[in-house]
Design a protein around this motif. Structure first.
Motif, PDB file in Angstrom:
ATOM      1  N   ARG A   1     -16.405  21.233   0.098  1.00  0.00           N
ATOM      2  CA  ARG A   1     -17.202  22.223  -0.677  1.00  0.00           C
ATOM      3  C   ARG A   1     -17.554  23.401   0.233  1.00  0.00           C
ATOM      4  N   ASP A   2     -16.775  23.715   1.341  1.00  0.00           N
ATOM      5  CA  ASP A   2     -16.530  24.787   2.280  1.00  0.00           C
ATOM      6  C   ASP A   2     -17.878  24.857   3.344  1.00  0.00           C
ATOM      7  N   HIS A   3     -18.449  23.899   3.553  1.00  0.00           N
ATOM      8  CA  HIS A   3     -19.624  23.793   4.477  1.00  0.00           C
ATOM      9  C   HIS A   3     -19.214  23.227   5.858  1.00  0.00           C
TER      10      HIS A   3
ATOM     11  N   SER B   1     -33.741  22.835   7.057  1.00  0.00           N
ATOM     12  CA  SER B   1     -34.070  22.208   5.908  1.00  0.00           C
ATOM     13  C   SER B   1     -33.413  20.831   6.221  1.00  0.00           C
ATOM     14  N   VAL B   2     -34.316  19.626   5.774  1.00  0.00           N
ATOM     15  CA  VAL B   2     -33.955  18.315   6.066  1.00  0.00           C
ATOM     16  C   VAL B   2     -33.710  17.480   4.645  1.00  0.00           C
ATOM     17  N   LEU B   3     -32.958  16.858   4.410  1.00  0.00           N
ATOM     18  CA  LEU B   3     -32.597  15.771   3.302  1.00  0.00           C
ATOM     19  C   LEU B   3     -32.753  14.321   3.793  1.00  0.00           C
TER      20      LEU B   3
ATOM     21  N   HIS C   1     -25.280  19.864  -3.625  1.00  0.00           N
ATOM     22  CA  HIS C   1     -24.695  20.682  -4.213  1.00  0.00           C
ATOM     23  C   HIS C   1     -25.533  22.036  -4.540  1.00  0.00           C
ATOM     24  N   GLY C   2     -26.788  22.172  -4.439  1.00  0.00           N
ATOM     25  CA  GLY C   2     -27.497  23.191  -4.525  1.00  0.00           C
ATOM     26  C   GLY C   2     -27.562  23.990  -3.367  1.00  0.00           C
ATOM     27  N   LEU C   3     -27.341  23.431  -2.038  1.00  0.00           N
ATOM     28  CA  LEU C   3     -27.271  24.373  -0.824  1.00  0.00           C
ATOM     29  C   LEU C   3     -26.729  25.719  -0.918  1.00  0.00           C
ATOM     30  N   PRO C   4     -27.141  26.373  -0.067  1.00  0.00           N
ATOM     31  CA  PRO C   4     -26.610  27.603  -0.279  1.00  0.00           C
ATOM     32  C   PRO C   4     -25.236  27.673   0.554  1.00  0.00           C
TER      33      PRO C   4
END
Length: 146
Positions: free
Chosen positions: A110-112, A12-14, A39-42
């Motif tokens: 956010r733990d990514h 996915s790309v933003l 913030h909506g990323l898994p």
């Protein structure tokens, strides 16, 4: 570059073109589409934040920023990028951006797993002839670390 990499890697790309209207002074007060998508990323989604820079901004055409939290995933990305780009990459560790107000620092909190890659103009300008090589090399490095 991001969209071609995303297509090649099945990621996915933003993409942001221009200014983000609610950028503000910190992440706490942000309520814009860009932030809501992040913030909506898994959970655990890997963030690769691509940026352009001037050719004169660094000694190498690629600069790597790992943020404050270096995870196993970040370590693998870092090693793969260094192997693929060799002497053309500078590994800065943590960028000195305003109070950690980078996508990388924010998403790491956010733990990514997250990493930032700055790309010099000459390496991304279609007229230099280097753009296809840049995309190929970044694609190979990111795929190798997956």
């Amino acid at each position: 570059i991001a969209e071609v990499l995303g297509e090649r890697l099945g990621a996915s790309v933003l993409s942001v073109d221009g200014l983000v209207p609610d950028w503000g002074d910190d992440w706490a007060g942000r309520d814009d589409e860009f932030t809501r998508i992040l913030h909506g990323l898994p959970p655990g989604a890997i963030i690769v934040d691509l940026h352009g820079m001037r050719d004169s901004s660094a000694d190498a055409p690629f600069v790597l920023g790992t943020g404050r939290s270096i995870s196993e995933t970040t370590t693998a990305l870092r090693a793969s990028l260094r192997e693929e780009l060799g002497a053309e990459i500078t590994d800065e560790g943590r960028f000195g951006a305003r109070a950690g107000y980078t996508v990388v620092d924010h998403m790491q909190r956010r733990d990514h797993p997250a990493i930032q890659i700055e790309i010099a103009y000459g390496a991304r300008d279609p007229e230099t002839g280097r753009l296809p090589d840049t995309v190929d090399r970044l694609s190979a490095a990111l795929a190798a670390s997956a």
